[in-house]
Design a protein around this motif. Sequence first.
Motif, PDB file in Angstrom:
ATOM      1  N   ASP A   1       3.018   9.868   4.365  1.00  0.00           N
ATOM      2  CA  ASP A   1       2.324   8.726   4.971  1.00  0.00           C
ATOM      3  C   ASP A   1       1.998   7.638   3.948  1.00  0.00           C
ATOM      4  OD1 ASP A   1       0.489  10.334   3.720  1.00  0.00           O
ATOM      5  OD2 ASP A   1      -1.110   9.972   5.179  1.00  0.00           O
ATOM      6  N   LYS A   2       2.302   7.885   2.673  1.00  0.00           N
ATOM      7  CA  LYS A   2       2.070   6.862   1.643  1.00  0.00           C
ATOM      8  C   LYS A   2       3.384   6.338   1.068  1.00  0.00           C
ATOM      9  CE  LYS A   2      -2.527   8.243   0.247  1.00  0.00           C
ATOM     10  NZ  LYS A   2      -3.065   9.577   0.011  1.00  0.00           N
TER      11      LYS A   2
ATOM     12  N   GLY B   1      10.868  11.970  -8.361  1.00  0.00           N
ATOM     13  CA  GLY B   1       9.813  12.260  -9.338  1.00  0.00           C
ATOM     14  C   GLY B   1       8.931  11.046  -9.558  1.00  0.00           C
ATOM     15  N   LYS B   2       9.577   9.873  -9.671  1.00  0.00           N
ATOM     16  CA  LYS B   2       8.845   8.630  -9.878  1.00  0.00           C
ATOM     17  C   LYS B   2       7.958   8.324  -8.660  1.00  0.00           C
ATOM     18  CE  LYS B   2       8.136   5.039 -12.515  1.00  0.00           C
ATOM     19  NZ  LYS B   2       7.685   5.162 -13.902  1.00  0.00           N
ATOM     20  N   VAL B   3       8.508   8.570  -7.471  1.00  0.00           N
ATOM     21  CA  VAL B   3       7.747   8.323  -6.245  1.00  0.00           C
ATOM     22  C   VAL B   3       6.515   9.221  -6.201  1.00  0.00           C
ATOM     23  CG1 VAL B   3       7.787   8.512  -3.721  1.00  0.00           C
ATOM     24  CG2 VAL B   3       9.742   7.512  -4.927  1.00  0.00           C
ATOM     25  N   ASN B   4       6.730  10.520  -6.438  1.00  0.00           N
ATOM     26  CA  ASN B   4       5.606  11.472  -6.413  1.00  0.00           C
ATOM     27  C   ASN B   4       4.528  11.091  -7.421  1.00  0.00           C
ATOM     28  OD1 ASN B   4       6.567  13.145  -4.347  1.00  0.00           O
ATOM     29  ND2 ASN B   4       7.861  14.307  -5.773  1.00  0.00           N
ATOM     30  N   GLU B   5       4.973  10.713  -8.606  1.00  0.00           N
ATOM     31  CA  GLU B   5       4.043  10.341  -9.671  1.00  0.00           C
ATOM     32  C   GLU B   5       3.237   9.086  -9.270  1.00  0.00           C
ATOM     33  OE1 GLU B   5       6.221   9.539 -13.364  1.00  0.00           O
ATOM     34  OE2 GLU B   5       4.783   7.909 -13.688  1.00  0.00           O
ATOM     35  N   THR B   6       3.945   8.132  -8.640  1.00  0.00           N
ATOM     36  CA  THR B   6       3.287   6.884  -8.255  1.00  0.00           C
ATOM     37  C   THR B   6       2.254   7.117  -7.157  1.00  0.00           C
ATOM     38  OG1 THR B   6       5.356   5.751  -8.743  1.00  0.00           O
ATOM     39  CG2 THR B   6       3.696   4.494  -7.565  1.00  0.00           C
ATOM     40  N   VAL B   7       2.620   7.920  -6.162  1.00  0.00           N
ATOM     41  CA  VAL B   7       1.676   8.204  -5.082  1.00  0.00           C
ATOM     42  C   VAL B   7       0.465   8.945  -5.640  1.00  0.00           C
ATOM     43  CG1 VAL B   7       1.310   9.448  -2.918  1.00  0.00           C
ATOM     44  CG2 VAL B   7       3.483   8.269  -3.320  1.00  0.00           C
TER      45      VAL B   7
ATOM     46  N   GLY C   1       0.814  -1.209   0.000  1.00  0.00           N
ATOM     47  CA  GLY C   1       0.000   0.000   0.000  1.00  0.00           C
ATOM     48  C   GLY C   1       0.846   1.258   0.000  1.00  0.00           C
ATOM     49  N   LYS C   2       2.130   1.077   0.317  1.00  0.00           N
ATOM     50  CA  LYS C   2       3.029   2.240   0.284  1.00  0.00           C
ATOM     51  C   LYS C   2       3.926   2.149  -0.941  1.00  0.00           C
ATOM     52  CE  LYS C   2       2.865   3.124   5.086  1.00  0.00           C
ATOM     53  NZ  LYS C   2       3.058   4.261   5.928  1.00  0.00           N
ATOM     54  N   THR C   3       4.336   3.284  -1.426  1.00  0.00           N
ATOM     55  CA  THR C   3       5.365   3.316  -2.458  1.00  0.00           C
ATOM     56  C   THR C   3       6.707   3.211  -1.737  1.00  0.00           C
ATOM     57  OG1 THR C   3       3.962   4.673  -3.862  1.00  0.00           O
ATOM     58  CG2 THR C   3       6.328   4.693  -4.342  1.00  0.00           C
ATOM     59  N   LEU C   4       7.537   2.275  -2.170  1.00  0.00           N
ATOM     60  CA  LEU C   4       8.772   1.996  -1.436  1.00  0.00           C
ATOM     61  C   LEU C   4      10.014   2.446  -2.213  1.00  0.00           C
ATOM     62  CD1 LEU C   4       8.074  -1.720  -0.341  1.00  0.00           C
ATOM     63  CD2 LEU C   4       7.410   0.372   0.847  1.00  0.00           C
TER      64      LEU C   4
ATOM     65  N   ILE D   1      16.682  12.071  -1.942  1.00  0.00           N
ATOM     66  CA  ILE D   1      15.405  11.639  -2.519  1.00  0.00           C
ATOM     67  C   ILE D   1      14.254  12.083  -1.615  1.00  0.00           C
ATOM     68  CG2 ILE D   1      13.979   9.611  -3.040  1.00  0.00           C
ATOM     69  CD1 ILE D   1      16.706   8.217  -3.838  1.00  0.00           C
ATOM     70  N   GLU D   2      14.427  11.832  -0.313  1.00  0.00           N
ATOM     71  CA  GLU D   2      13.359  12.181   0.632  1.00  0.00           C
ATOM     72  C   GLU D   2      13.008  13.666   0.558  1.00  0.00           C
ATOM     73  OE1 GLU D   2      14.018  13.217   4.407  1.00  0.00           O
ATOM     74  OE2 GLU D   2      12.233  12.358   5.337  1.00  0.00           O
ATOM     75  N   ARG D   3      14.051  14.503   0.442  1.00  0.00           N
ATOM     76  CA  ARG D   3      13.806  15.950   0.412  1.00  0.00           C
ATOM     77  C   ARG D   3      12.983  16.376  -0.795  1.00  0.00           C
ATOM     78  NH1 ARG D   3      19.045  16.436   2.650  1.00  0.00           N
ATOM     79  NH2 ARG D   3      20.020  16.718   0.626  1.00  0.00           N
ATOM     80  N   GLN D   4      12.994  15.547  -1.850  1.00  0.00           N
ATOM     81  CA  GLN D   4      12.267  15.931  -3.057  1.00  0.00           C
ATOM     82  C   GLN D   4      10.928  15.214  -3.206  1.00  0.00           C
ATOM     83  OE1 GLN D   4      14.934  16.461  -6.557  1.00  0.00           O
ATOM     84  NE2 GLN D   4      16.561  15.961  -5.109  1.00  0.00           N
ATOM     85  N   ILE D   5      10.591  14.420  -2.178  1.00  0.00           N
ATOM     86  CA  ILE D   5       9.249  13.828  -2.155  1.00  0.00           C
ATOM     87  C   ILE D   5       8.316  14.830  -1.485  1.00  0.00           C
ATOM     88  CG2 ILE D   5       7.822  11.967  -1.201  1.00  0.00           C
ATOM     89  CD1 ILE D   5      10.310  10.165  -1.352  1.00  0.00           C
ATOM     90  N   ARG D   6       7.105  14.990  -2.017  1.00  0.00           N
ATOM     91  CA  ARG D   6       6.165  15.949  -1.408  1.00  0.00           C
ATOM     92  C   ARG D   6       5.840  15.523   0.016  1.00  0.00           C
ATOM     93  NH1 ARG D   6       1.034  17.502  -4.783  1.00  0.00           N
ATOM     94  NH2 ARG D   6       0.803  18.579  -2.805  1.00  0.00           N
ATOM     95  N   PRO D   7       6.069  16.391   1.007  1.00  0.00           N
ATOM     96  CA  PRO D   7       5.835  16.022   2.413  1.00  0.00           C
ATOM     97  C   PRO D   7       4.421  15.494   2.646  1.00  0.00           C
ATOM     98  CG  PRO D   7       7.001  18.104   2.301  1.00  0.00           C
ATOM     99  CD  PRO D   7       6.655  17.748   0.889  1.00  0.00           C
ATOM    100  N   ALA D   8       3.457  15.966   1.861  1.00  0.00           N
ATOM    101  CA  ALA D   8       2.079  15.491   2.019  1.00  0.00           C
ATOM    102  C   ALA D   8       1.969  14.008   1.699  1.00  0.00           C
ATOM    103  CB  ALA D   8       1.151  16.292   1.095  1.00  0.00           C
ATOM    104  N   TYR D   9       2.923  13.476   0.981  1.00  0.00           N
ATOM    105  CA  TYR D   9       2.886  12.056   0.577  1.00  0.00           C
ATOM    106  C   TYR D   9       3.588  11.136   1.574  1.00  0.00           C
ATOM    107  CZ  TYR D   9       1.452  13.609  -4.130  1.00  0.00           C
ATOM    108  OH  TYR D   9       0.794  14.141  -5.182  1.00  0.00           O
TER     109      TYR D   9
END
Lengths: 191, 275
Positions: A89-90, A182-188, A53-56, A79-87
Amino acid sequence: MKQLLFILTAGILFFSCGQNNTKKELPSDSIFHLTSQWQDQRNQSYPLNTLRGKTLVVVMIYTSCKTACPILVADMKRIERQIRPAYFDKVSLVLVSIDPETDTPERLAEFAKTGGMDAPQWVFLRSNEAATQEFANVLSMKYKKISPVDFSHSNIISVFNPDGELILQEEGTGINAEKVAGKVNETVRSS
Amino acid sequence: MSIKLFHIVVFFVVIWCASCNCQEAAPDIVSPAFNSPRLTSQAKMIKIPGGEYQPFYGTDTALVKVDPFLIDEKPVTNGEFLAFVKTYPQWQRSQVKRLYADTNYLRAWVADTILPKNIDADAPITQLSWYAAKAYATATGKRLPTLDEWELVAMADEKVPNARQKKSYSDRIVDLYLVKNRQYNAVKQSQPNYWGVYNFFDLVWEWTDDFNSVLVTGDSRSGEYSDNNLFCAGSATSATDVLNYAAFMRFSMRAGLKAHYTVGNLGFRCAKDVE
């Protein structure tokens, strides 16, 4: 009144079970088919599919490493710094130990704390040797113990979608953190 | 009264939901590592006394100690693997998870439990993944040999346990490696080596447990890593015996493998600890 409650109960039971049974079947190439047990830095034990259920974002390291691992850990932070903080929990940023003997939950917790990786999205895992080897193979990762304290290993960061399918791998040091994030953000966003 | 009843109902609903979740969390496949041994292997095993040996990759001075172990006298055959998939349907061609084997897994088979007519049941099984080989080994109460164990046995020719210094040693193996369609021949038709072990080189390449410990890229003949970025502490593992071309071929083969790959001339045999 009793009858009404009974019907109500039956209805709830039916609904709650139906919901579970209709959950989508795992894809054939999902890493959540692995049944090995893992321990995290919070001393919790669970199989990998707990992370379903989470993007890993996954990398294998060992905490006593002085050469490439610090770079890989820095990559994970970039990578973490460029993931949207709102995401957050996913998403789970997962660091798996290739040296389970040394990397106890206490040691992983210490490593997480020192490195400023103690937020909930950070997961440090260790298991036994067989499960570690199997997991390394799932990531197509090469590793070899070259002395009692050191390992040679390939540097790979992998991204899995919430169903456990591999969707991106970046190899070598100096990986493109922007591309991975970018891939993580897109996937979430699309899940 | 009704409030009490309501509490009981809620209690049961909670229990029920919990039990549902448990079922859901249960694995839908037995992981290779968790096959309990249910199959008996008739394969004769040979005891290898172990000892110290110079690994092909490593620092010149570092001898590796190998404990005594048992190894199958021959590779696992088509017939034996057929019996395995009949007992463990999750390893049949139509059932296997893509995580554990690529789409060419047992490609030549007529169906899940039927070998092709033109295939010898006594020829080595090939076209199977590391996971499948490991599952077979576990099911028979054995394991895959480690790379060090395999290479230790590979040092022998028919006469001596370590023939590496003979000039003919590597050349003969390379010649065997170059024979086409060799994987279709039955096992145990050629001479065994010094230990009494058959078919180490003449039929198939073989999976080893830690095949993924080979960290070589590019042209491995230089004996050096061509890309230090890809590996951490990589230079600790360069070649010690650059004339052993057969070993270069084996290690390149291993370095190119991933655990779910299946290859037409790649099979396996099992090993076991000495009790």
